[in-house]
Design a protein around this motif. Structure first.
Motif, PDB file in Angstrom:
ATOM      1  N   GLN A   1      -3.102   9.924  -0.728  1.00 38.97           N
ATOM      2  CA  GLN A   1      -2.263   9.796  -1.934  1.00 38.97           C
ATOM      3  C   GLN A   1      -3.106   9.710  -3.181  1.00 38.97           C
ATOM      4  O   GLN A   1      -4.174   9.305  -3.240  1.00 38.97           O
ATOM      5  CB  GLN A   1      -1.360   8.587  -1.820  1.00 38.97           C
TER       6      GLN A   1
ATOM      7  N   ARG B   1      -6.525   2.761   2.889  1.00 38.03           N
ATOM      8  CA  ARG B   1      -5.350   2.961   3.735  1.00 38.03           C
ATOM      9  C   ARG B   1      -4.507   4.165   3.308  1.00 38.03           C
ATOM     10  O   ARG B   1      -3.656   4.603   4.064  1.00 38.03           O
ATOM     11  CB  ARG B   1      -4.466   1.709   3.702  1.00 38.03           C
ATOM     12  N   ASN B   2      -4.704   4.658   2.102  1.00 38.84           N
ATOM     13  CA  ASN B   2      -3.854   5.714   1.560  1.00 38.84           C
ATOM     14  C   ASN B   2      -4.692   6.860   1.005  1.00 38.84           C
ATOM     15  O   ASN B   2      -4.468   7.325  -0.119  1.00 38.84           O
ATOM     16  CB  ASN B   2      -2.957   5.123   0.463  1.00 38.84           C
TER      17      ASN B   2
ATOM     18  N   SER C   1       5.937   3.348  -0.584  1.00 35.00           N
ATOM     19  CA  SER C   1       5.410   4.198   0.486  1.00 35.00           C
ATOM     20  C   SER C   1       3.943   3.927   0.810  1.00 35.00           C
ATOM     21  O   SER C   1       3.445   4.384   1.835  1.00 35.00           O
ATOM     22  CB  SER C   1       5.576   5.680   0.115  1.00 35.00           C
ATOM     23  N   LEU C   2       3.254   3.207  -0.048  1.00 36.30           N
ATOM     24  CA  LEU C   2       1.842   2.915   0.214  1.00 36.30           C
ATOM     25  C   LEU C   2       1.705   2.006   1.432  1.00 36.30           C
ATOM     26  O   LEU C   2       2.485   1.072   1.621  1.00 36.30           O
ATOM     27  CB  LEU C   2       1.194   2.231  -0.995  1.00 36.30           C
ATOM     28  N   ARG C   3       0.702   2.284   2.224  1.00 32.48           N
ATOM     29  CA  ARG C   3       0.371   1.409   3.348  1.00 32.48           C
ATOM     30  C   ARG C   3      -0.439   0.235   2.784  1.00 32.48           C
ATOM     31  O   ARG C   3      -1.492   0.437   2.188  1.00 32.48           O
ATOM     32  CB  ARG C   3      -0.401   2.191   4.401  1.00 32.48           C
ATOM     33  N   LYS C   4       0.063  -0.962   3.005  1.00 33.03           N
ATOM     34  CA  LYS C   4      -0.542  -2.159   2.425  1.00 33.03           C
ATOM     35  C   LYS C   4      -1.084  -3.061   3.528  1.00 33.03           C
ATOM     36  O   LYS C   4      -0.549  -3.085   4.624  1.00 33.03           O
ATOM     37  CB  LYS C   4       0.505  -2.905   1.589  1.00 33.03           C
TER      38      LYS C   4
END
Length: 171
Positions: free
Chosen positions: A171, A167-168, A47-50
């Motif tokens: 989280q 980006r995250n 689910s992390l934006r990479k």
């Protein structure tokens, strides 16, 4: 007749197979300890934006295998060139701390599911890499040069980890 040979001169480190074997065992233990926390297939990690420039998952194993081999080589080589027992102990301590930080990153990032904790860990690892290379270079430039790709990859990993933090943020 030589009473003290090159092989047994005072201050000379243990047999080469013992030095290289100890380095390989320490690195293998690091790899196993770190791998215990990694779950690149978890819903959390997926689910992390990479960033688009992040290497594919398979690349990490391909890169880490020779890097770990160079760490083991550098450890065995450097420990054999240090005539002073105190310096060998300092190098061994630096290496143990470095490898603990190396394995620890996986537990900070994946284990805690925290890119921020991972970033803190990789920043500490970079400091440790610089210190390890500096200490090694004092007596063994060959071993110090062998550690440069490892330090370079860790610096890249820091930039990647920082990108994941940016980006995250939630989280």
């Amino acid at each position: 007749m030589k009473l003290i040979s090159e092989r047994t001169r005072p201050g000379k480190a243990s047999e080469p197979w013992m030095r290289y074997g100890a380095g390989a065992a320490a690195v293998a233990a690091t790899a196993v300890a770190g791998a215990g926390a990694v779950d690149a297939d978890s819903a959390w990690y997926r689910s992390l934006r990479k960033p688009v420039w992040q290497p594919p998952s398979w690349a990490f194993g391909v890169v880490w295998t020779p890097l770990y081999a160079t760490i083991a080589y550098a450890a065995g080589h450097a420990l054999g060139t240090m005539p002073d027992r105190r310096e060998r102990t300092r190098l061994t301590t630096s290496l143990v701390v470095n490898l603990a930080l190396n394995a620890g990153w996986n537990w900070l990032f994946f284990g805690l599911r925290s890119p921020k904790a991972g970033l803190a860990g990789t920043l500490l690892l970079n400091v440790s890499n610089a210190q390890l290379i500096r200490r090694t270079a004092r007596t063994d430039s060959t071993a110090a040069r062998a550690l440069l790709p490892y330090a370079g990859w860790c610096a890249f990993a820091t930039v990647l980890n920082a990108s994941l933090v940016r980006r995250n943020k939630t989280q």
